[in-house]
Design a protein around this motif. Sequence first.
Motif, PDB file in Angstrom:
ATOM      1  N   GLN A 116       9.563  78.716  13.869  1.00  0.00           N
ATOM      2  CA  GLN A 116       9.037  79.795  13.045  1.00  0.00           C
ATOM      3  C   GLN A 116       8.381  79.306  11.760  1.00  0.00           C
ATOM      4  O   GLN A 116       7.972  80.108  10.934  1.00  0.00           O
ATOM      5  N   THR A 123       5.663  78.454   9.356  1.00  0.00           N
ATOM      6  CA  THR A 123       4.240  78.763   9.270  1.00  0.00           C
ATOM      7  C   THR A 123       3.474  77.588   8.678  1.00  0.00           C
ATOM      8  O   THR A 123       4.052  76.675   8.087  1.00  0.00           O
ATOM      9  N   ASP A 124       2.156  77.625   8.836  1.00  0.00           N
ATOM     10  CA  ASP A 124       1.322  76.571   8.249  1.00  0.00           C
ATOM     11  C   ASP A 124       1.449  76.568   6.727  1.00  0.00           C
ATOM     12  O   ASP A 124       1.437  75.504   6.107  1.00  0.00           O
ATOM     13  N   THR A 125       1.561  77.741   6.136  1.00  0.00           N
ATOM     14  CA  THR A 125       1.724  77.824   4.681  1.00  0.00           C
ATOM     15  C   THR A 125       3.029  77.165   4.253  1.00  0.00           C
ATOM     16  O   THR A 125       3.077  76.437   3.255  1.00  0.00           O
ATOM     17  N   CYS A 126       4.079  77.414   5.013  1.00  0.00           N
ATOM     18  CA  CYS A 126       5.368  76.788   4.711  1.00  0.00           C
ATOM     19  C   CYS A 126       5.262  75.274   4.807  1.00  0.00           C
ATOM     20  O   CYS A 126       5.694  74.552   3.904  1.00  0.00           O
ATOM     21  N   LYS A 127       4.678  74.780   5.876  1.00  0.00           N
ATOM     22  CA  LYS A 127       4.556  73.322   6.059  1.00  0.00           C
ATOM     23  C   LYS A 127       3.704  72.707   4.954  1.00  0.00           C
ATOM     24  O   LYS A 127       4.001  71.607   4.474  1.00  0.00           O
ATOM     25  N   CYS A 147      10.241  79.744   3.307  1.00  0.00           N
ATOM     26  CA  CYS A 147      10.324  79.113   4.623  1.00  0.00           C
ATOM     27  C   CYS A 147      11.527  79.610   5.426  1.00  0.00           C
ATOM     28  O   CYS A 147      11.498  79.603   6.652  1.00  0.00           O
ATOM     29  N   GLU A 186      13.107  84.547   7.197  1.00  0.00           N
ATOM     30  CA  GLU A 186      13.558  85.296   8.369  1.00  0.00           C
ATOM     31  C   GLU A 186      15.044  85.084   8.629  1.00  0.00           C
ATOM     32  O   GLU A 186      15.779  86.021   8.935  1.00  0.00           O
ATOM     33  N   VAL A 242       5.013  80.941  -0.477  1.00  0.00           N
ATOM     34  CA  VAL A 242       5.084  81.132   0.981  1.00  0.00           C
ATOM     35  C   VAL A 242       5.374  82.608   1.252  1.00  0.00           C
ATOM     36  O   VAL A 242       6.526  82.984   1.524  1.00  0.00           O
ATOM     37  N   TRP A 297       6.001  86.029   3.058  1.00  0.00           N
ATOM     38  CA  TRP A 297       6.498  86.289   4.408  1.00  0.00           C
ATOM     39  C   TRP A 297       5.572  87.228   5.151  1.00  0.00           C
ATOM     40  O   TRP A 297       5.076  88.217   4.630  1.00  0.00           O
ATOM     41  N   LYS A 298       5.340  86.877   6.416  1.00  0.00           N
ATOM     42  CA  LYS A 298       4.591  87.738   7.317  1.00  0.00           C
ATOM     43  C   LYS A 298       5.390  87.878   8.605  1.00  0.00           C
ATOM     44  O   LYS A 298       6.072  86.943   9.016  1.00  0.00           O
ATOM     45  N   GLN A 357       6.734  87.654  12.112  1.00  0.00           N
ATOM     46  CA  GLN A 357       6.546  86.647  13.147  1.00  0.00           C
ATOM     47  C   GLN A 357       7.113  87.165  14.469  1.00  0.00           C
ATOM     48  O   GLN A 357       8.028  87.985  14.495  1.00  0.00           O
TER      49      GLN A 357
END
Length: 631
Positions: free
Chosen positions: A302, A304-308, A343, A346, A503, A505-506, A508
């Motif tokens: 789970q 996201t690219d933004t988190c990474k 990150c 969720e 980051v 949240w969206k 998922q």
Amino acid sequence: MAAAIATTGASSRRNICVTQLLLFALLCGGIVGLVDGKHLGDHQHQHQHSAATHHRRRLQRDSRAKDTAQQQCEAVKGYFESIDIHSSGVYNEKGAICGGNCCNNATELELRQKAAGMFEQLLHHHTSSLRGILADNANQFQSHVLELAQQSENKTLTVFSKVYIRMVPLSGMMIRQLYTEIMNHLNYISNYTNSNGQMGGKAGIGSLRSGLEDAVHKFFVQLFPVAYHQAVHLAKNNYGELHEDYINCLKHNFDELQPFGGIPREIQSSLVQSVHMSNVFMNALLQSAEVLAEADALYGQQLTDTCKMHLLKMHYCPNCNGHQTRGQPQICNGYCMNVMRGCSAEYAGLLDSPWSSVVEALNNLVTTHIVTDSGIINTIMKLSTKISDAIMHAMGNGPELEQKVKKTCGTPNLSPSLTDESETRLQQHKNSVKWATPPDPDMVRFLSTIEKTKEFYTNIVDNFCDAEYTTDDRLCWTGDRIGDYTQLLIDTGMDRQRYNPEVPWKTQTQVSKLNELVDKLIKIRKSIGAAAPSSSVQSHDIQSDMGREGSGGGGGGQISDDDEEYGGGIHGSGDGSGDGATSIDDRAGETTIPDTEQRENNQSGGASNPLAAPATCLLLTLVTILYRSCS
């Protein structure tokens, strides 16, 4: 005539004055123009000189920055190689994310995967530790109660061999059968494995109640003829045996005669309840460990690219910008919190609340049922005494019981004894029983440990940031530079993370799988609550559990659900230093124009003559005086 001449003279003087005034104005304008022209020329000359000076200084700074970058990147190269990242020192191509000379895009891609792996490993470590605590405690608890049951069996055999000597040959097998059935029900982990964890349901308690009640009832039914023979013939020097038909009559009328009073029913009730509670306890531990294992398998899926990207910026962008170790500079605590909370949004938002409810239910179960006087430990330890009390009850009511028996089954005719008294005494149990150390200290430690796992994922993030990085947000790494981190620290809760400046949240697709885990935790909590009701546990239901997602206490400078007006005004860490932040651009090869030079550049585009304003003011004053004199 004289008047006309006077008028003509006045008009002539006025015209002369106006002419003088115009000439004076032209003369003053020319002077001002000359002064202004001279100043403009001087300013243009100064601007050209200043531009040349700035260019020379810039070249010098670029040269020094290049040398510094070379030294910094060589030092960082060793660190990268220690974590298995290939580095060539200074790169001509700067990475798109970190923007430093020590990493190119390929290096950043490797570091990004490593940073994501570090995050996953952090969750794996804490999840694995908690799973180990749950599984180990379940095994230790089961081992302890099984050990107590074995010791209780030995003690019961010892009591019979010392107190009820004549009953020993016929009672030994009954006692072993009873305790075997009890230990089969206490051996929950094997039953759980064989039935895929279904023992905690309604079918489980029904089967348990039926099995234990039948075992206790069977034991006392079989014990009745032996105990009656002991009570009736104890004072008689007669060691004959009851006939089989008479024994069957006693057994058949056991419920009507009730030779042991209400003690068998008390034992049935206490055993069923305490064994059930211990099984509920072990079931909850094992099922909770399974939920954690399922959550563990989802980590990384789970992210996201933004988190990474922000994990990369937090862990390794300082190195890409020439800082030798991860510890220097310190990562801003607020930045770390926002990145890690974003990150893990969720997991924290969906699982923390129902998990905390499970912990509360476990605490209530242990403190109100497991380690109390009616709990499994005391019930097992008192069982031998309860059995002896039942026999004593029958012996105490011997005459009355004998009358009931004679009325129901008649007077017994004894057959010769197969075992004489001397052989009976040889079968005495001489082993002393020493009870196992009670698990109270271990249980206290377990409760203390499990209590700390409330808000599990939130605590992982907070403890990580507090332990690894500075607790301050001044002159620290903001994700882009060293400065003051001025972004809002977003409180815990999935809904709040929509406003996370780093980051956000969206929704998922993975949430659906997490919701399955939420349902499992809620079922665990409900199964505990059904066995051990508590006002605090009963007050929750599925809707309230789900409704608590995103909940959490607010704090100073933190955003709440009602603060949606902040949603459009929050920016990423690129603006991290904010107004008033003391920032230093440490990126090798890049320079920042000093404020004084910036002011000079601003002035060069719209410079004005400093003498123009006073000259104009003087001109207007003289014109006014002349005009008044002419009039």
